[in-house]
Design an enzyme around this catalytic site. Sequence first.
Site, PDB file in Angstrom:
ATOM      1  N   TYR A 360      17.259  69.763 -33.812  1.00 47.87           N
ATOM      2  CA  TYR A 360      17.739  69.434 -35.155  1.00 47.87           C
ATOM      3  C   TYR A 360      16.634  68.777 -35.976  1.00 47.87           C
ATOM      4  O   TYR A 360      15.940  67.880 -35.491  1.00 47.87           O
ATOM      5  CB  TYR A 360      18.948  68.507 -35.065  1.00 47.87           C
ATOM      6  CG  TYR A 360      19.690  68.378 -36.361  1.00 47.87           C
ATOM      7  CD1 TYR A 360      20.170  69.505 -37.029  1.00 47.87           C
ATOM      8  CD2 TYR A 360      19.926  67.129 -36.934  1.00 47.87           C
ATOM      9  CE1 TYR A 360      20.848  69.389 -38.219  1.00 47.87           C
ATOM     10  CE2 TYR A 360      20.615  67.005 -38.126  1.00 47.87           C
ATOM     11  CZ  TYR A 360      21.075  68.143 -38.762  1.00 47.87           C
ATOM     12  OH  TYR A 360      21.745  68.034 -39.954  1.00 47.87           O
ATOM     13  N   ARG A 362      16.690  67.118 -38.949  1.00 49.05           N
ATOM     14  CA  ARG A 362      16.893  65.916 -39.774  1.00 49.05           C
ATOM     15  C   ARG A 362      17.020  64.724 -38.839  1.00 49.05           C
ATOM     16  O   ARG A 362      18.098  64.447 -38.322  1.00 49.05           O
ATOM     17  CB  ARG A 362      18.128  66.073 -40.662  1.00 49.05           C
ATOM     18  CG  ARG A 362      17.955  67.159 -41.721  1.00 49.05           C
ATOM     19  CD  ARG A 362      19.140  67.215 -42.674  1.00 49.05           C
ATOM     20  NE  ARG A 362      18.940  68.285 -43.650  1.00 49.05           N
ATOM     21  CZ  ARG A 362      19.406  69.516 -43.521  1.00 49.05           C
ATOM     22  NH1 ARG A 362      20.112  69.851 -42.447  1.00 49.05           N
ATOM     23  NH2 ARG A 362      19.176  70.429 -44.444  1.00 49.05           N
TER      24      ARG A 362
END
Length: 757
Positions: A360, A362
């Site tokens: 991921y 972020r």
Amino acid sequence: MLEFPIKRTIIIDDTKKKKRGRKKKDDGEKMVINGTVNLPEKKPLKKMDPLPKNAKNLVIVESPAKAKTIERFLGSSYKVMASRGHLRDLPRNQFGVNIEDGFTPSYTNMWDKRKLIEELQDEFIRSKKVYLATDPDREGEAISWHLAHLLEIDPKDACRVMFHEITKKAVLAGMEDPKPIDLKKVDAQQARRVLDRIVGYKLSPLLWKKVCKGLSAGRVQSVAVRLICEREEEIKAFVPEEYWTVGGTYKTEQGLVLTTELVKIDGEKAKISDGDMAQKIAADLQWEQRGEEGREPDRIVKVEKRKRKRQPQPPFTTSTMQQECVSKLNFGAKKTMMLAQQLYEGLDIGEQGHVGLITYMRTDSTRINDDMVQAARDFIMSTYGKEYVPEKARVYKTKQSSQDAHEAIRPTSLELTPHVVSPFLTRDQLRLYTLIWNRFLASQMEAVETEHMAISIASGIYELRAAGYKVLFKGFTELYEDAKKDKTLSELPHIEEGSVVHNQTVEPAQHFTQPPARYTEASLIKTLEEKGIGRPSTYAPIMDTIQNRNYVEKKDKQFIPTELGVIIVDLLKKYFERIINVGFTAHMEEELDDIEQGKDTYTHVLQEFYDVFKPEMDVAEQQMEKVAVAGQDSGQVCELCGAPMVYKFGRFGKFLACSNFPECRNTKAIVEDLGITCPKCGQGSLIKRKSKRGRVFYGCSEYPNCDFVLWNQPIDKKCPVCGSIMVVKHYKKGPDKIFCSNAECENHKKGEAINEE
């Protein structure tokens, strides 16, 4: 209907917008009690009883691309659908927040998602169980919460699953551990949304009245513009100071040449303030100009050697990835995040199928799970050798302010090397993936070992120094070279103390102190992160928004405030100093984190903000005077009335307007005339334009009568083979190339065809 156990009442407004021209459908009588609209009860969703024999489990993610990958991992007993982001939001044309009732938000189903909502509800009633697998962050948690409302799922149920990487192992592990929706995260996301709504819907109309229509002010973006404006003020106020340096070359008796710089005079640090002093020193250092009493030979009085180790940098966070992409790949933050999203969601990799390539994207953490650290050490051992593997696995400290919700950005599998995936990725996807791969693997490699040498030369009262280094062990730089490498130092030869050297040249040089540098995307993101403004998911939108609103312009990769940006910042600093400042904005970010961690509440944080904002807003409404943005002379004349045309700003950017406004309302878009006659019609000239997507193209000024268009920059030259106009192709690396615009001509280079959007 199920009740949602969140700390405040949420008003649900499920009324649909009506298309123009159609008869308004009666939604039933609305009762208004204490300002709250109570809508009629909606018919609850009911599961099919009995369920169809082929009933499946429903998994809802955000991205359609991710849905295909996950469905393949889960098998035939699951159906995976995509929400395509939010399905409910605050109303577009209303404030949508009841401040008096604890900042209660009023949500509506998004008009363009109505069909998708119906499809999800239809699938829900025939499904065995529903899993909400939106992105693993605050925004994703809020989307799952809204989905729970639409599908009448109790948030307390174990319906929420999270995938931190889109690989079969991670997806199956996530499905085995469903949890209730984290309502604290939902509160934190909604607090940010309501904060931005309050600022946007209260402050923006004020700017429309006092400056010009179409303006908007954002809580975080305004602070970013303020930083840029204040840096520009520092640059304008900067007074350069003159100083001089003296350098020279010396030659040893063995013929070795040393490049030196004066560092001390009479044992004190050399400070040369003017040219006369520099010239006197230069004369003293030259052997030929010395008197008999000063003809002592120059000698090497000290040789210092020190071994140093330079450790690798940690794997990427969102911020460091964006900064590095600006510096190394020339990617803006928006483009970087778009490409990273594609790599995270997954791509078709030949026999591997659709696979997510990175974790991921972020995140503000540098943490890596133990299994992946060991896999990296094994890979380094087998690929580079034992000497490249540190004795202990590297563990990087995460900043105290970090949420640490996810791992650092890394490859999902070390078997998928950049070389293996290169045939399946676009050029830009591959460049970003390679950067992420190299940075992660280098973070687990051995340090660089260098030997630094400093040679001091005594020449009377003067001391000069030559510095250099040599690499003893390349370490992680075998794979990844960071920005700390000192390219100004060269390797020095072995030399003994006491050796006699002879002056060859002396070069005085004048310098001036430099003002602070303007912000680039990389340096602004770094500053925002250091000051605690925004979070990983917000940096790219901030960079995009401040440019789209014409508050700043980018020239030579640097942000320069526009006249409009300066005016807005001055007004905000004057009337909203307590809100639009670095300290308060950073404090609000900490408050949002506290909501997520259960240390504070939604209502308290918003009330604290509003108690500061409301008094400033009241004063501004009473005292702020109307400000006119002065039009800058364009050198053009209005064809309707003959008055000068000036540059002005509007909601869609910079444009040309008649200075005789309001008597004359003539306006024109700004175009750059290339001074080249259109080769198709022979009447108009070629001008520079932008497509709806922002891509630059070149077309005829007589459009729509002439539809001639080019995607590469034309030059006033005809092809000697076919007579078509020639164009120039600009490359980031290497020289520009000129070729024929006719794709069928032999002068048109292969692979440089003009592709239309």
